[in-house]
Design a protein around this motif. Sequence first.
Motif, PDB file in Angstrom:
ATOM      1  N   ILE A 231       0.832  -1.212   0.000  1.00 49.36           N
ATOM      2  CA  ILE A 231       0.000   0.000   0.000  1.00 49.36           C
ATOM      3  C   ILE A 231       0.867   1.262   0.000  1.00 49.36           C
ATOM      4  O   ILE A 231       0.532   2.247  -0.671  1.00 49.36           O
ATOM      5  N   ARG A 232       2.018   1.254   0.703  1.00 48.13           N
ATOM      6  CA  ARG A 232       2.890   2.449   0.721  1.00 48.13           C
ATOM      7  C   ARG A 232       3.353   2.844  -0.683  1.00 48.13           C
ATOM      8  O   ARG A 232       3.145   3.988  -1.097  1.00 48.13           O
ATOM      9  N   PRO A 233       3.967   1.925  -1.449  1.00 48.34           N
ATOM     10  CA  PRO A 233       4.364   2.318  -2.809  1.00 48.34           C
ATOM     11  C   PRO A 233       3.171   2.593  -3.727  1.00 48.34           C
ATOM     12  O   PRO A 233       3.283   3.398  -4.659  1.00 48.34           O
ATOM     13  N   LEU A 234       2.024   1.951  -3.461  1.00 49.35           N
ATOM     14  CA  LEU A 234       0.812   2.235  -4.236  1.00 49.35           C
ATOM     15  C   LEU A 234       0.429   3.710  -4.083  1.00 49.35           C
ATOM     16  O   LEU A 234       0.117   4.390  -5.066  1.00 49.35           O
ATOM     17  N   LEU A 235       0.469   4.215  -2.866  1.00 52.15           N
ATOM     18  CA  LEU A 235       0.145   5.627  -2.619  1.00 52.15           C
ATOM     19  C   LEU A 235       1.161   6.536  -3.305  1.00 52.15           C
ATOM     20  O   LEU A 235       0.791   7.540  -3.920  1.00 52.15           O
ATOM     21  N   ALA A 236       2.438   6.162  -3.218  1.00 51.60           N
ATOM     22  CA  ALA A 236       3.473   6.975  -3.868  1.00 51.60           C
ATOM     23  C   ALA A 236       3.250   7.024  -5.375  1.00 51.60           C
ATOM     24  O   ALA A 236       3.382   8.089  -6.004  1.00 51.60           O
ATOM     25  N   GLN A 237       2.896   5.894  -5.972  1.00 53.07           N
ATOM     26  CA  GLN A 237       2.661   5.869  -7.420  1.00 53.07           C
ATOM     27  C   GLN A 237       1.399   6.649  -7.796  1.00 53.07           C
ATOM     28  O   GLN A 237       1.330   7.249  -8.869  1.00 53.07           O
ATOM     29  N   ALA A 238       0.404   6.660  -6.888  1.00 49.17           N
ATOM     30  CA  ALA A 238      -0.826   7.404  -7.170  1.00 49.17           C
ATOM     31  C   ALA A 238      -0.525   8.890  -7.350  1.00 49.17           C
ATOM     32  O   ALA A 238      -1.123   9.560  -8.196  1.00 49.17           O
ATOM     33  N   VAL A 239       0.421   9.411  -6.577  1.00 45.04           N
ATOM     34  CA  VAL A 239       0.792  10.826  -6.709  1.00 45.04           C
ATOM     35  C   VAL A 239       1.330  11.092  -8.121  1.00 45.04           C
ATOM     36  O   VAL A 239       1.032  12.115  -8.740  1.00 45.04           O
ATOM     37  N   ASP A 240       2.124  10.166  -8.633  1.00 40.06           N
ATOM     38  CA  ASP A 240       2.744  10.320  -9.961  1.00 40.06           C
ATOM     39  C   ASP A 240       1.784  10.031 -11.108  1.00 40.06           C
ATOM     40  O   ASP A 240       1.867  10.645 -12.168  1.00 40.06           O
ATOM     41  N   ARG A 241       0.905   9.040 -10.928  1.00 42.60           N
ATOM     42  CA  ARG A 241       0.160   8.490 -12.061  1.00 42.60           C
ATOM     43  C   ARG A 241      -1.258   8.993 -12.198  1.00 42.60           C
ATOM     44  O   ARG A 241      -1.886   8.792 -13.234  1.00 42.60           O
TER      45      ARG A 241
END
Length: 292
Positions: A231-241
Amino acid sequence: GRGRPAVPTIHQIVAAARLRLYDAGIPPAEADIDARLLIEHLLDWDAARYFAHGDAPASDDLVRRFAACVDRRVQREPVAYIIGTREFWGLPFEVSPAVLIPRPETELIVQAALDLWPSREEVLRIADVCTGSGCLAVALALERPRSTVVATDISPEALDIAKRNLTRHGVAHRVRLAHADLLTGVEDTFDLMVANPPYVPDGDRQQLQPEVVHFEPHVALFAAGDGLSVIRPLLAQAVDRLRPGGILIFEFGYDQGNSVDGLVAATPGLALEEIVCDLQGIPRTAVVRRVR
């Protein structure tokens, strides 16, 4: 003369199977449904036909094949893997031990997305991360037919199943499959990201039902440490994508609501819109907005 023993009816062999499943420790309501699903699968009947015609005699061949299926269920193999399908959003999905069996609570993700974009005419760019059987990608592609979807999974075997489900439901031309860890290497930006990521903490294995821990794919279930390692990297990718104003909707574990709230709050560019509870009132689904 003694004659031949009476041939059992279909209802009788199902009743006997239910007792075997109870004895194996399967809860009665589940055992009742499982026995019926197994016989309907073997006969290629629907429920109505089973209830109407179950007093027909069961052939020796049916008795033998049904017993083999029940043996597998007694070993706690999930019914969905024995029959090879599970319904999600009212649609049949092929499943195998390469993919997580779709759960009713994951339909909350579909419903939350439709509530945010109520018109069937919406033209959305959607990402389905950790697609598994493809159930979210297919349901969203059918509900919003002008949209396109990128569906990713880290498991090539899962993508093979997803591909068959896309074809089965006529959406293969609008859903692109990608072998990826979340959205790593996928260049697009999206209006909507959905995910049912692995979120069971590694340490919780012993508390899971045998059906889950012994048969379902561990890569789709377990996340390191506290269960939030995906979930942590998912949130980080959501900011970018996600485009500004775009939405991420994802499922999380039964006691992770406060942690998810904190993680979103600590991620610049994201705001928690809502946490949706399942029918038992358990926090289950997060709706997160990419803020400008």
